[in-house]
Design a protein around this motif. Structure first.
Motif: not given
Length: 230
Positions: A171-196
């Motif tokens: 769905l990466d080509d369907q959404v208006p933006f990728l949330l992870e990218d936007k959170l990183r742009e906002k200079t938030s300290l984004y993290s994610k788990g090792l396994i999706p």
């Protein structure tokens, strides 16, 4: 604060992908699993949405093998609230001490720019309440500013639906933006788990975020722990 807190759950009103035949909306377990945690303390909750009325549910999230989904499908109070959600414009933030933004892809369209949602989030947080979000619901925090003009999530530990999860879901080509990218742009300290798609949450003071649907229950548990045990 009174030990009996009231919770506001916010869900999307958006249903359409730009180039997909099936509809999006709320990812059901992100509400049912969270509500399941509230029942241990008999916490009252309201369900709201940008447009009000019936909450659209992503058809791919209606899994009868999920016993929690099945349990809440037979709860008449829950079903009434889902069918008659309160418009965000009618919400009085002073009535609530806990705010929870549920996800589902639909929220990427109607959460980030919603000024009523931003005001509700700011007021609940600044009055000492908890703000929580899971999956794509974290998009509702992107543009929240506090009364001093600073961003709620700037330099805060947060998580949310990851780019790799979006790509796996195709769905990466369907959404208006990728949330992870936007959170990183906002200079938030984004993290994610090792396994999706496995449970991952972040806690930063009175802000609790979960990465994906499987994280909703743990977000609920952590919110209650922070409110009652500290």
């Amino acid at each position: 604060m009174d030990p009996m807190y009231k919770v506001l759950i916010v869900c999307t009103s958006h249903t359409l992908y730009p180039r997909k035949s099936h509809k999006t909306g709320l990812w059901l377990s992100e509400v049912t699993h969270f509500c399941d945690e509230l029942t241990d303390r008999n916490l009252p909750f309201d369900i709201a949405s940008p447009a009000g009325g019936s909450i659209p549910i992503d058809e791919k999230s209606v899994d009868r093998r999920d016993t929690t989904n099945e349990k809440w499908s037979h709860n008449p109070v829950f079903q009434q609230k889902m069918a008659n959600s309160i418009p965000l414009s009618d919400i009085d933030p002073k009535q609530y001490q806990i705010l929870y933004l549920a996800g589902g892809h639909g929220s990427l369209w109607d959460f980030p720019q919603n000024e009523a949602l931003q005001a509700i989030t700011r007021q609940i947080y600044e009055r000492g309440g908890m703000v929580a979000a899971v999956g794509h619901g974290v998009s509702g925090l992107l543009n929240v500013t506090l009364s001093d003009g600073t961003s709620l999530i700037e330099n805060r530990q947060v998580t949310g639906f990851a780019n790799v999860e979006e790509k796996i879901a195709r769905l990466d080509d369907q959404v208006p933006f990728l949330l992870e990218d936007k959170l990183r742009e906002k200079t938030s300290l984004y993290s994610k788990g090792l396994i999706p798609f496995l449970t991952h949450i972040e806690v930063d003071d009175r802000l609790v975020t979960g990465q994906n649907p499987l994280s909703a229950r743990k977000v609920g548990r952590k919110v209650l722990e922070e409110m009652y045990e500290k």
